[in-house]
Motif scaffolding. Structure first.
Motif, PDB file in Angstrom:
ATOM      1  N   GLU A   1       0.824  -1.211   0.000  1.00  0.00           N
ATOM      2  CA  GLU A   1       0.000   0.000   0.000  1.00  0.00           C
ATOM      3  C   GLU A   1       0.858   1.262   0.000  1.00  0.00           C
ATOM      4  O   GLU A   1       0.583   2.206  -0.749  1.00  0.00           O
ATOM      5  N   GLU A   2       1.899   1.286   0.845  1.00  0.00           N
ATOM      6  CA  GLU A   2       2.733   2.490   0.936  1.00  0.00           C
ATOM      7  C   GLU A   2       3.688   2.581  -0.253  1.00  0.00           C
ATOM      8  O   GLU A   2       3.814   3.626  -0.892  1.00  0.00           O
ATOM      9  N   LEU A   3       4.373   1.451  -0.560  1.00  0.00           N
ATOM     10  CA  LEU A   3       5.323   1.455  -1.672  1.00  0.00           C
ATOM     11  C   LEU A   3       4.693   0.960  -2.971  1.00  0.00           C
ATOM     12  O   LEU A   3       5.316   1.053  -4.039  1.00  0.00           O
ATOM     13  N   LYS A   4       3.469   0.405  -2.865  1.00  0.00           N
ATOM     14  CA  LYS A   4       2.700  -0.032  -4.031  1.00  0.00           C
ATOM     15  C   LYS A   4       3.402  -1.104  -4.866  1.00  0.00           C
ATOM     16  O   LYS A   4       3.356  -1.096  -6.107  1.00  0.00           O
ATOM     17  N   LEU A   5       4.054  -2.033  -4.188  1.00  0.00           N
ATOM     18  CA  LEU A   5       4.624  -3.177  -4.896  1.00  0.00           C
ATOM     19  C   LEU A   5       3.483  -4.124  -5.287  1.00  0.00           C
ATOM     20  O   LEU A   5       2.573  -4.367  -4.497  1.00  0.00           O
TER      21      LEU A   5
ATOM     22  N   ALA B   1      16.588  -0.632  -5.031  1.00  0.00           N
ATOM     23  CA  ALA B   1      16.798  -1.194  -6.372  1.00  0.00           C
ATOM     24  C   ALA B   1      15.468  -1.626  -6.983  1.00  0.00           C
ATOM     25  O   ALA B   1      15.214  -1.405  -8.177  1.00  0.00           O
ATOM     26  N   ILE B   2      14.615  -2.218  -6.175  1.00  0.00           N
ATOM     27  CA  ILE B   2      13.312  -2.672  -6.685  1.00  0.00           C
ATOM     28  C   ILE B   2      12.449  -1.483  -7.078  1.00  0.00           C
ATOM     29  O   ILE B   2      11.857  -1.445  -8.167  1.00  0.00           O
ATOM     30  N   LEU B   3      12.369  -0.491  -6.213  1.00  0.00           N
ATOM     31  CA  LEU B   3      11.503   0.660  -6.470  1.00  0.00           C
ATOM     32  C   LEU B   3      12.028   1.540  -7.599  1.00  0.00           C
ATOM     33  O   LEU B   3      11.258   2.253  -8.246  1.00  0.00           O
ATOM     34  N   GLN B   4      13.341   1.515  -7.822  1.00  0.00           N
ATOM     35  CA  GLN B   4      13.911   2.307  -8.904  1.00  0.00           C
ATOM     36  C   GLN B   4      14.073   1.489 -10.186  1.00  0.00           C
ATOM     37  O   GLN B   4      14.695   1.940 -11.145  1.00  0.00           O
TER      38      GLN B   4
END
Length: 865
Positions: free
Chosen positions: A117-121, A237-240
């Protein structure tokens, strides 16, 4: 919008703060009061005593981003850095913690909601593991969170069961993995392909619910707790949307800066990754007081610096380069860690000095290694070569291994271990870091400290300890520990020694030799006189004379710290201290000797502030508020969210929990007794105050008066009198030397009458008596000027030593070399020497053979002339 690494860190803080967690600053990389660790390597390290139940704080939920180093001891990723996408010597561990508050279900909820929810993975990209026996966690993931059971993997190995050590708090884990996609090789955890890079662990939830005993049994903890860890670099790394940690914004900035400094155009070069990683660990270690050395933590730092330097030179770096990266690191991480900015000059100087020292031997060592590799039969570098590189050139074994790997070779580790077992012991001091946590007694009580205002008071004896076991009584002569529910005795902390004194009870007394902390309790250590019983009332009386002396020295350290920064510069920071009744010791960062003029200025400034008689003010405030007010934190001190700020006029403001004088004037007098270096970039001042300082000054004056009496002058005339005596002594020494030289010259002239001829060449071989070694050269020059074409060998024995000198006129050096002649004789008297073809000297330690050795010269010369 893509989140930066800094944004992700802040988002993590904000999320858990909204859910009642106390934000706790990263602790030092040097674990405070924890002999079990070489470096802080996990977020839970600073909360260890909370999990063990030996410490209490005002909060039961916490969130932090902990700086970690894994470059030595059991936790060592150094050799993998640069070769993998995710190994680092330095990393940040995001974590949320519960100390007997929430447990499995809420911890899992927090993690899942933050990620999805916060990082929306995407939920479909996530899978989880649980310990094979942890049905409760499996049920929460499947039925409460809604993760399909085929994406919940049971793991039976220790990978999913965490423990603090061989004993102590432990429990099952649940890990969250991210699927990078089918285009990347690798399998889910628990499969043969799990070492691939497709499925990457991003978060580990530890459910601390057992206490492991030495016999292996598991006892349920009274307050189950939560310890989590998520690598900031991995989640970034995942979020970018990049696969390697080295491709995230933070590392790309450092890699680009490194490339510009060393002149490289290939931003994917593994050596740039190494340099970017190592500048972080080196800079933060220096920030936390670690300095390069040949043992312990300092040795690890030295290894990391040298590895970075070697990779820079491999890229073609021209001259000293590594320290130049500190500015780029401070720009990138200075907002989150302002100490990087504050200590930038210190970090740069330490790195520059260390690199300068290493660069002197690097080229020669690399030349030797490359030559060995080029001529090597097989694919293994011999252990003796690895050892020689270490012993002669300062190459750590992992650096040699690094170079070998680049040539697709390996090193003979067994041979290396055998060759350097003694030296290796200092590099492996991490093996000393280990403890049985259940062997440490846990005192459940909390002692109230009343010593800021009181020097005595009544209290209840709540625990008695002897021979590392609780007891109900201590009998006469028995050594032990007394724990009170309140005490005026200060427990050793922050460099200040613990109080001594006496605890009086109805049946006797307990003589306190020292006071230390055991969790939240104060342990009064000493010996019983009479009988001491648990539960009885005691009158606690500290040795106030001792306490007053300690207070003077402690307050003086604050004034000294401020004076050092004023005289030497703002780069000065405290690197350690010791405060006792007899003296004080203060370690600080500085990169050159402190001159006598500077020491005089520092001492004068401290005494000026003492005479100003500032009233000391103490105030409790929030840690962030204290830092904003300009208060300086002391090295190695562990602070709670509420801190005590000690102010001495406008001159000194520091965070400190120790005891102090009421006014600076109470210190009386401050006197520096010594100053010197203790490590690269670290100096130490020792000083005394009060009556001890007065006695010291009086003793010095008495010494001057005594010397003045011997010189038949008064104290004001001592320097002039000593100067005159020195000039007189120099004049006499000069005259004596001239006389000896004249005598030697005359002796040499007399000896010429004893010269012989060998094959038409003048030869003089003589054993001298009463001639000093330093006169031999002048005597030889004189004889050579008089002998014409000839060969001369002179020998003299003085105080068990032999001195030899050989001289050959230049017309004969093609036939006889002075060095060969003198070594022929020296070998017979237990020595060796060398020099020019026309003159050479040697020594020996067997005077008994001198005459025989001289007698052999003529025969040796007959073969040469």
């Amino acid at each position: 919008m893509t989140l930066s690494t800094a944004d992700i860190r802040q988002t993590f803080f904000d999320y858990f703060k909204r859910h009642g967690h106390q934000t706790v600053s990263s602790s030092s990389l040097v674990p405070a009061d924890d002999p079990t660790l070489l470096f802080t390597n996990a977020g839970m390290n600073q909360f260890k005593n909370l999990f063990l139940g030996t410490e209490k704080r005002s909060y039961t939920r916490a969130v932090s981003s902990q700086r970690c180093v894994r470059a030595g001891g059991k936790h060592n990723d150094l050799e993998n850095v640069g070769y993998t996408a995710r190994h680092h010597t330095f990393f940040e561990m995001l974590g949320n913690f519960s100390f007997g508050d929430y447990f499995k279900q809420q911890a899992i909820e927090f993690a899942w909601k933050f990620l999805t929810e916060e990082l929306k993975l995407p939920k479909e990209k996530l899978l989880v593991t649980v310990y094979t026996e942890d049905d409760e966690a499996f049920d929460i993931w499947e039925n409460h969170i809604g993760v399909p059971k085929e994406k919940i993997i049971r793991i039976s190995t220790s990978d999913n069961f965490w423990s603090m050590g061989d004993t102590g708090p432990c429990g099952p884990c649940s890990e969250i993995f991210y699927d990078h996609g089918e285009h990347i090789w690798g399998g889910p955890p628990g499969t043969p392909e799990e070492d691939g890079d497709r499925f990457i662990e991003i978060w580990n939830l530890v459910f601390m619910q057992y206490n492991k005993q030495a016999d292996g049994t598991m006892e349920p903890l009274p307050k189950p707790s939560i310890d989590t860890g998520m690598g900031l670099e991995r989640i970034s790394a995942i979020l970018q949307d990049v696969h390697s940690n080295y491709e995230i914004d933070l590392f790309q900035s450092l890699i680009k800066a490194a490339a510009e400094i060393v002149g490289s155009n290939d931003l994917k070069d593994k050596s740039l990754r190494v340099i970017a990683d190592h500048i972080r660990s080196c800079s933060f270690l220096i920030c936390d007081g670690v300095m390069p050395s040949n043992e312990g933590r300092g040795y690890v730092l030295r290894r990391v610096i040298r590895r970075a330097v070697r990779h820079g030179y491999k890229l073609g770096a021209d001259g000293i380069f590594f320290y130049k990266l500190v500015a780029a690191l401070a720009k990138e991480m200075g907002d989150a860690y302002p100490e990087l900015v504050d200590q930038q000059p210190v970090i740069e100087k330490v790195l520059r000095v260390e690199e300068e020292q290493f660069s002197k031997t690097l080229a020669r060592g690399m030349a030797m290694l490359n030559d060995t590799l080029a001529n090597l039969d097989g694919d293994t570098v011999p252990g003796e070569v690895v050892f020689k590189l270490y012993d002669t050139y300062g190459f750590p074994v992992d650096l040699t291994n690094d170079v070998a790997r680049e040539h697709h070779m390996q090193i003979d580790e067994a041979g290396f271990e055998e060759a350097m077992q003694a030296q290796r012991a200092r590099a492996q001091q991490a093996s000393q870091f280990g403890a049985d946590y259940n062997a440490q007694l846990k005192v459940e009580h909390e002692t109230e400290f009343t010593g800021y205002t009181d020097i005595d008071g009544e209290a209840n004896i709540v625990e008695l300890i002897t021979d590392n076991a609780f007891t109900d009584t201590l009998t006469d002569g028995q050594e032990g520990v007394v724990v009170l529910d309140s005490t005026p005795f200060y427990a050793e902390a922050g460099g200040q020694s613990g109080d001594s004194g006496v605890l009086k009870v109805a049946g006797g007394e307990f003589v306190v030799a020292d006071t230390q902390k055991m969790g939240n309790a104060f342990a009064h250590r000493g010996i019983a006189r009479g009988t001491i019983r648990k539960g009885e009332r005691a009158e606690a009386i500290i040795d106030n004379t001792n306490r007053e002396a300690i207070k003077k020295n402690h307050s003086a350290t604050h004034l000294l710290h401020a004076a050092l920064r004023e005289v030497l510069g703002d780069h000065v920071t405290q690197k350690g201290s010791l405060v006792e009744a007899e003296r004080m010791r203060f370690d600080f960062s500085h990169f050159e000797s402190v001159t006598q003029t500077q020491l005089n200025q520092i001492e004068a400034r401290v005494n000026e502030e003492i005479r100003a008689n500032h009233a000391l003010q103490t105030e409790l405030m929030d840690l962030d508020q204290a830092k904003e007010s300009g208060a300086m934190a002391l090295f190695g001190e562990k602070y709670d969210e509420k801190v005590r700020v000690v102010t001495m006029g406008p001159f000194s403001v520091e965070l400190c929990g120790g005891t102090h004088v009421n006014r600076t004037g109470d210190i009386g007098l401050f006197k520096i007794t010594s100053e010197g270096g203790i490590a690269s970039g670290v100096r130490r001042i020792e000083a005394i105050t009060g009556e001890a300082a007065l006695s010291y000054v009086q003793d010095q004056q008495q010494l001057v008066d005594h010397v003045a009496g011997m010189l038949k002058t008064d104290s004001s005339g001592v320097i002039d009198r000593v100067t005159a005596l020195q000039e007189q002594a120099r004049s006499l020494e000069k005259a004596l030397s001239a006389a000896k030289q004249k005598l030697a010259s005359q002796q040499g002239a007399d000896m010429l009458a004893n010269k012989i001829q060998i094959n038409g060449v003048n030869v003089l071989v003589s054993k001298l008596e009463g001639v000093e070694a330093k006169a031999l050269r002048g005597m030889m020059d004189d004889i050579k000027n008089r002998i014409g074409d000839g060969v001369v060998l002179l020998g003299v024995a003085n105080e068990g030593k032999v001195n030899l000198i050989a001289g050959v006129t230049k017309s004969l050096t093609s036939k006889v070399k002075a060095g060969e002649l003198v070594n022929f004789v020296a070998a017979q008297v237990g020595g060796k020497g060398g020099g020019r073809p026309d003159m050479a000297q040697a020594g020996g330690d067997n005077p008994a053979q001198l005459e025989a050795a001289l007698n052999s010269v003529n025969a040796w010369l007959e073969d040469k002339l």
